[in-house]
Each structure stands twice: as C-alpha cells, then as structure tokens.
Motif scaffolding. Structure first.
Motif, mmCIF file in Angstrom:
data_model
loop_
_atom_site.group_PDB
_atom_site.id
_atom_site.type_symbol
_atom_site.label_atom_id
_atom_site.label_comp_id
_atom_site.label_asym_id
_atom_site.label_seq_id
_atom_site.Cartn_x
_atom_site.Cartn_y
_atom_site.Cartn_z
ATOM 1 N N TRP A 78 13.964 60.225 -24.345
ATOM 2 C CA TRP A 78 13.251 59.863 -23.165
ATOM 3 C C TRP A 78 13.995 59.419 -22.206
ATOM 4 O O TRP A 78 13.793 59.337 -21.181
ATOM 5 C CB TRP A 78 12.801 58.594 -23.596
ATOM 6 N N VAL A 79 15.042 59.502 -22.357
ATOM 7 C CA VAL A 79 16.570 59.429 -21.311
ATOM 8 C C VAL A 79 16.144 60.868 -20.753
ATOM 9 O O VAL A 79 16.360 61.759 -21.299
ATOM 10 C CB VAL A 79 17.740 59.292 -21.886
ATOM 11 N N LYS A 80 16.554 60.199 -19.538
ATOM 12 C CA LYS A 80 16.107 61.299 -18.127
ATOM 13 C C LYS A 80 17.343 61.680 -18.243
ATOM 14 O O LYS A 80 17.514 63.183 -17.485
ATOM 15 C CB LYS A 80 16.194 60.355 -16.782
ATOM 16 N N ASP A 81 19.100 61.073 -17.987
ATOM 17 C CA ASP A 81 20.404 61.472 -17.984
ATOM 18 C C ASP A 81 20.956 62.025 -18.695
ATOM 19 O O ASP A 81 21.440 61.521 -19.599
ATOM 20 C CB ASP A 81 21.249 60.361 -16.755
ATOM 21 N N VAL B 178 25.631 46.638 -20.827
ATOM 22 C CA VAL B 178 24.674 45.558 -20.728
ATOM 23 C C VAL B 178 23.902 45.504 -20.061
ATOM 24 O O VAL B 178 22.476 44.204 -20.293
ATOM 25 C CB VAL B 178 25.421 44.468 -21.434
ATOM 26 N N ASP B 179 23.736 46.242 -18.599
ATOM 27 C CA ASP B 179 22.482 45.438 -17.393
ATOM 28 C C ASP B 179 21.879 46.588 -17.889
ATOM 29 O O ASP B 179 21.468 47.445 -18.875
ATOM 30 C CB ASP B 179 23.090 45.573 -16.298
ATOM 31 N N GLU B 180 20.990 46.379 -17.167
ATOM 32 C CA GLU B 180 19.131 47.659 -17.361
ATOM 33 C C GLU B 180 19.473 48.937 -16.590
ATOM 34 O O GLU B 180 18.104 49.366 -16.815
ATOM 35 C CB GLU B 180 18.717 46.252 -16.191
ATOM 36 N N SER B 181 20.213 48.806 -16.506
ATOM 37 C CA SER B 181 20.652 50.669 -16.029
ATOM 38 C C SER B 181 20.112 51.051 -17.405
ATOM 39 O O SER B 181 20.419 51.150 -18.066
ATOM 40 C CB SER B 181 21.590 50.865 -15.077
ATOM 41 N N ASP B 182 19.609 52.789 -16.954
ATOM 42 C CA ASP B 182 19.335 53.469 -18.237
ATOM 43 C C ASP B 182 20.262 54.431 -18.495
ATOM 44 O O ASP B 182 21.298 54.483 -17.592
ATOM 45 C CB ASP B 182 18.691 54.809 -16.572
#
Length: 387
Positions: free
Chosen positions: A84-87, A62-66
């Motif tokens: 769009w997800v990089k990981d 729920v935090d702002e990390s990807d």
C-alpha cells in the motif's frame, strides 16, 4: 493504490504501523529503518523474500507521515503489486551506495541524531551492512528493534487467523500424503517430495524452513532433513513441515512408525506424548511461559529422560520468510513472557537419545482462543501411529 496481490487492507497495515510508532515513541526513538522482511510485509504489505540477497527497507518516523520503501530496482514491481506504500524508491546494485541511500531517506524524514531503530538480529542485515549503515547514519545511534517490531505480530487479527487456518489445511494435505505414502522401501527424499507436492498442489505458498524428516538411526537428528536413506521395518519417522497462506505458516509436527517399532521406541514416544499433554494443560491467558515448559518436563523427569529434552517447548509462529519461521514468543524457561488470547505457536515435545540413535518429536501448531487451546495442525496428543 492498493497492490492487486495485497493480503490485507491498507487500514489494517496503517493500524499496525500506528502501534509500532507508539512502541518506538515509548522508547524515545523517533525513526525506524526496518530491514526484516517480516516487518516489511506486516507493516508495509511488501511481499518479497529477497532481503537476504538485496537489502530493502521500510523507513518511517513516529509522526503521521507516510513511510518509504527503498529496494533494488529489480524488485520495484514486487512492491507495486503487494504494498500500500506509495513512496517506493530504488537503487542499482553494484553502483549505488545502499547504506547512503537508506540514510538519505531517513534524513529527509528528519533524522539528525538521536536513536534510529533497526532489527539488527535479522538475517537481512549482515555485519558488513550493519557497519556501513552505522557509518552512514552517524551521529545517530542504532537501537535494536528486532523484538520491539516483532511483538505486535504475536496477537493475531481475525484476518490473520483466517490465513493461519488456511495454512493448516495445506499442512494437513502434506500430513495426509505422508500417511498414504510412507511404506517400507521408500526413501526419505521421496517421502519428503510427496509431502511437499501435496501441499503445493493444495495451494500452499513456499515455506521458510526445509521439510525436516529423519528416520530410523537418523531419528535423533532433531533438525535433520531428508536424505537418500531407505526406510526399513520398525523405523521411527518424525516430520516437521509447514503449509503457508499469505506468508502465514502453520507447522505440522508428527512422529510415525513404519511397521511395529521397538518397545524402547514406543516407551520414549509415550513419554513425549505425556510431556506434550502436560504442557498444553497449563496454557491459558496469563500463564507464564516458564511454568508451561516446567509442566511439560514432569513426565520426562519421572521417566529419567530430562537429559534428552533438549528443545524448548514452544515458540511463536505467523508471518515468515527464509531462513526461519519463528516469532519472538519463547515458551521456555528463561523467558518472562505471558500467554495471551490471540497468540499462535508451535508446541513440540522432543526427546533425543543420540547414543541409542533414537529420537521422537510430537506436537503441532496451536492457537490460544477465547475457547481455549485449539490445534490448527499436527499430530498432537495421540497414540503412536503405525503405518
């Protein structure tokens, strides 16, 4: 980097993800392992049907990390071209511990205990995988997020509505083909093939449910698919199929007759048509879904056919992958949901008389806009079409 086949901007996906995070936080849930392909697409932009065969997930807190996408190594390129997800991480089928891999990524994001959200009603998570995930995630408690992650999809953005209208044009191509091709002596399978060819030729993506088509003494089969039955004079033929644009579905629903039908068939159709119209009249922002279905049953009860109305009056529609295209909006008694501007939904008046080997279904896909109820595609409130 945005995938070259992305359907939406990264900004729109991030806004959706922020909404999901807010909903999770309200429920005291800090982590999510999303497995439903609809969610992976809606929040992560990842477009792939293979969840039912090869487990894949979008993991976020729920935090702002990807977020992180985890999928089978065979499918890495599918994520790179659409998401769009990089990981993006992968596993090897038959060799790697898939639940353990999912759990390890969640722990990287801070999961230790507490609650973790998963769409446990999804076809993408069979019982065996669910049990293995529960063991891998312990002592964290799995919480069902099927509805929670699905509800934001009910209100469509302008970009989503554009895809839905395009999907409606593909379904219209199928409906036009049905009108041109339906004739005495054609088989149900041939008719279905012509419908599907017309939609694909018009540009439609693949659909999540097979074309439903039943005629004559098969017409009481509400979810019947085409068989090698030859259509005869006077047969009722009912159809349900969807055009698809960027995974957004618009379903055409229509009943026709191949030549003049029996008086009974006409009478039953007229009741169904009146039921559809009565339900539509009750749809407005703030309307209770239970009241809408109740209104649709007025003409049916007056005709003494309530026992034949065995389907709910409607349900939400939008992003979908096989094997279903339903969203978590139920336009039915037993639900306490409220209609809102921006919703898109299927409406269908269905009457099934098994003893008479007769059934009709009439409706289509509709949107509740600022201007009222708009039909995107379908037969709608019209007199029985005889071809």
């Amino acid at each position: 980097m945005q995938g070259k086949f992305a359907s939406f901007s990264e900004q729109e996906h991030r806004a959706r993800l922020a909404q999901a995070r807010g909903l999770l936080k309200e429920q005291g849930i800090d982590h999510c392992i999303s497995v439903a392909p609809e969610s992976l697409y809606y929040y992560g932009g990842y477009d792939s049907w293979v969840s039912v065969n090869s487990p894949q997930t979008l993991i976020f807190s729920v935090d702002e990390s990807d977020p992180t996408i985890v999928l089978r190594d065979t499918d890495v390129s599918l994520a790179l071209e659409s998401s769009w997800v990089k990981d993006v991480r992968s596993y090897r089928m038959m060799f790697d511990d898939i639940p353990g891999t999912f759990a390890a990524v969640a722990r990287e994001k801070g999961l230790r205990g507490g609650k973790v959200a998963i769409e446990i009603q999804s076809y993408a998570i069979p019982h065996s995988l669910g049990l293995a995930l529960a063991r891998a995630l312990a002592p964290a408690e799995i919480v069902d997020a099927t509805v929670l992650l699905g509800m934001p999809r009910l209100i469509k953005s302008a970009a989503e509505m554009a895809y839905l209208r395009k999907a409606g044009t593909y379904a219209q191509a199928g409906l036009d083909a049905a009108r041109q091709v339906l004739k005495l002596g054609i088989s149900e399978i041939t008719l279905a093939g012509e419908i599907e060819h017309a939609m694909r030729a018009a540009g439609s993506d693949y659909w999540s449910i097979p074309t439903e088509l039943a005629s004559g003494d098969r017409s009481a089969g509400g979810h019947g698919t085409a068989r090698e039955r030859i259509i005869e004079r006077g047969d009722i033929v009912h159809l349900e199929f969807a055009g698809v644009a960027a995974r957004y579905h618009a379903a055409a629903i229509h009943t026709m007759a191949a030549g003049e039908p029996s008086k009974r068939a006409r009478s039953v159709y007229d009741v169904g048509r009146a039921s559809l119209a009565a339900g539509i009249r009750e749809i407005r922002p703030g309307a209770k879904v239970s009241d809408i279905e109740e209104a649709s049953l007025g003409p049916v009860r007056a005709a003494g056919l309530e026992h034949a109305a065995v389907m709910r009056f409607g349900y939400g529609l939008g992003v979908a992958y096989p094997p279903i295209w339903l969203e978590p909006l139920q336009i039915s008694r037993g639900s306490d949901q409220i209609m809102q501007t921006g919703m898109v939904f299927v409406l269908h008046a269905y009457l099934q008389l098994v003893d008479e080997q007769l059934g009709i279904i009439q409706g289509g896909t509709y949107a509740l806009t600022e201007n009222g109820v708009e039909m995107l595609i379908g037969g709608g409130d019209v007199e029985l079409e005889v071809v």
